[in-house]
Enzyme design. Structure first.
Site, PDB file in Angstrom:
ATOM      1  N   HIS A 274       5.255   6.845  -1.421  1.00  0.00           N
ATOM      2  CA  HIS A 274       6.097   5.661  -1.567  1.00  0.00           C
ATOM      3  C   HIS A 274       5.319   4.417  -1.180  1.00  0.00           C
ATOM      4  O   HIS A 274       4.239   4.495  -0.584  1.00  0.00           O
ATOM      5  CB  HIS A 274       7.326   5.763  -0.656  1.00  0.00           C
ATOM      6  CG  HIS A 274       6.959   5.668   0.801  1.00  0.00           C
ATOM      7  ND1 HIS A 274       6.451   6.732   1.514  1.00  0.00           N
ATOM      8  CD2 HIS A 274       6.984   4.603   1.667  1.00  0.00           C
ATOM      9  CE1 HIS A 274       6.185   6.345   2.751  1.00  0.00           C
ATOM     10  NE2 HIS A 274       6.499   5.057   2.870  1.00  0.00           N
TER      11      HIS A 274
ATOM     12  N   HIS B 229       0.829  -1.208   0.000  1.00  0.00           N
ATOM     13  CA  HIS B 229       0.000   0.000   0.000  1.00  0.00           C
ATOM     14  C   HIS B 229       0.863   1.256   0.000  1.00  0.00           C
ATOM     15  O   HIS B 229       2.037   1.225   0.370  1.00  0.00           O
ATOM     16  CB  HIS B 229      -0.933   0.015   1.220  1.00  0.00           C
ATOM     17  CG  HIS B 229      -0.213   0.250   2.510  1.00  0.00           C
ATOM     18  ND1 HIS B 229       0.355  -0.772   3.239  1.00  0.00           N
ATOM     19  CD2 HIS B 229       0.060   1.396   3.199  1.00  0.00           C
ATOM     20  CE1 HIS B 229       0.942  -0.268   4.308  1.00  0.00           C
ATOM     21  NE2 HIS B 229       0.785   1.045   4.314  1.00  0.00           N
TER      22      HIS B 229
END
Length: 421
Positions: A330, A251
């Site tokens: 990120h 995720h």
């Protein structure tokens, strides 16, 4: 006389005909305006995920109707578990402990089945304690959670709900349930959760990067950044070094909410763009992979649409930093021992701050996916020759973020427990 269409009088018509009729009608109903019902790209993406839809709402608010529409939309690989089927009357759970035990056993059994991708739980779900039990089960079986509340105009109107609910609950009975449903239930964090296929593709790319980097002559000269003390080492296994890896799907976090306790969480959750994007599918772009002595991750380049969901206060290491919005975006691929996943974003900001200062590092060669740069202090960046695209659903993570025993559908596997990072 035009008698109109009915399934009974037109048995020769295929089922898909009636499905198209019902779905086209749904587009005109404001109470059914959810991405997971209206956006075909989202529907296709959710079919690649394991998703638990948890319906919340007062009796008579339209939960069961909504649950049936979801099941009808996704059909194969979908199961609905309804509290009604267990003769559970909405209210305090104490009087129905045995019924809830059976419900949870059945829900867990569905979670274990490989052929089920979408689970729909129809209940009031007004108590935090009950929701936390469900979130733990979702963690255990690695299901992402989507909380769904009806959008009917009368959903919180106890006077109208008194007439609509099948349990003949009084307005006073309904008012007792209302406090737990008037406020949004905020997650530990919001973010984009990759599909299983995209997670596996990115995880594999990250592993190949670690293997190639570990064998690269330039990296071998800098091993002291990764090896404690004066321990002699000619080579190291970076895959093992970054052994603290996210289980299940990967995720990209947008906002850490701490269930509403984090600064700005309530304001973030109330944004119109978030409400419209919740449960919607997105395509994320990966432009680079990076390694530091503490973390390894993938840099995400957000689109203009995705930047609308990005908080304005998370791209700084110090108040004087002036990095572009979205710089911290990120996906954590792994952490060294005793390092928390939050460090991955901080490491990326350090790298980008160095780049902005005019030092992109030294190009030391090419790996299979692009150019490798040494940035000093044990930091390495692989700039991808071709960006990777990954599919993801925007939702929240509602669990505790602590290790729980996992029971995935795969046999074997290295992970014995699930730590959400």
């Amino acid at each position: 006389m035009n008698r109109g269409f009915s399934r009974k009088s037109h048995t020769f018509l295929p089922k898909i005909f009636f499905r198209k009729m019902s779905s086209s009608g749904a587009k005109d109903k404001p109470e059914l305006q959810f991405p997971f019902l209206q956006d075909e790209d989202t529907v296709a993406t959710l079919l690649e995920c394991k998703t638990l839809f948890i319906l919340r709402g007062l009796p008579g608010s339209g939960k069961s109707t909504l649950a049936r529409v979801i099941v009808d939309k996704y059909r194969d690989g979908t199961k609905m578990v309804s509290a009604d089927a267990y003769k559970i009357t909405p209210g305090a759970r104490g009087a129905f402990s045995e019924e809830y035990k059976r419900l949870d056993e059945d829900l867990a059994a569905y979670c274990r089945r490989r052929d089920i991708r979408i689970l729909v739980l129809d209940d009031t779900n007004h108590e935090r304690e009950r929701l936390e039990q469900l979130f733990e089960m979702a963690d255990q079986y690695q299901y992402q959670v989507v909380l769904v509340e009806p959008k009917t105009a009368w959903r919180l109107d106890c006077a109208q709900l008194k007439e609509k609910n099948q349990w003949q609950l009084s307005a006073d009975d309904l008012k007792k349930l209302k406090p737990g449903l008037e406020k949004d239930f905020l997650p530990l964090y919001f973010g984009w959760f990759l599909t299983k296929k995209s997670s596996e593709t990115l995880r594999k790319a990250g592993q190949v990067f670690l293997e190639e980097l570990g064998n690269h002559k330039a990296f071998k000269k800098e091993l002291r950044q990764f090896v404690p003390g004066d321990e002699p080492r000619e080579k190291m296994d970076l895959v093992t070094y970054f052994g603290k890896r996210p289980p299940g799907v990967l995720h990209c976090t947008t906002k850490f909410c701490d269930y509403g306790k984090a600064p700005g969480a309530e304001e973030y959750a109330q944004q119109d763009v978030l409400k419209k994007s919740y449960s919607k599918a997105f395509t994320l772009t990966i432009s680079a992979l990076f390694v530091t002595p503490k973390t390894t991750g993938a840099r995400v380049e957000l689109s203009e649409q995705q930047l609308q969901l990005w908080p304005s206060d998370v791209d700084k290491l110090s108040p004087t930093d002036n990095l572009p919005r979205g710089s911290r975006a990120h996906i954590t691929l792994g952490c060294a021992a005793d390092v928390e996943a939050v460090q991955t974003g901080l490491d990326l900001l350090e790298i980008l701050r160095q780049e902005k200062g005019g030092s992109r590092g030294e190009e030391v060669g090419e790996l299979s996916r692009g150019k490798l740069y040494s940035l000093g202090n044990g930091r390495w960046m692989l700039t991808l020759a071709k960006n990777m695209e990954v599919r993801a659903i925007f939702t929240g993570y509602y669990g505790k973020g602590k290790p729980v025993p996992t029971q995935g559908s795969r046999k074997g596997g290295a992970l014995q427990s699930c730590t959400i990072i």
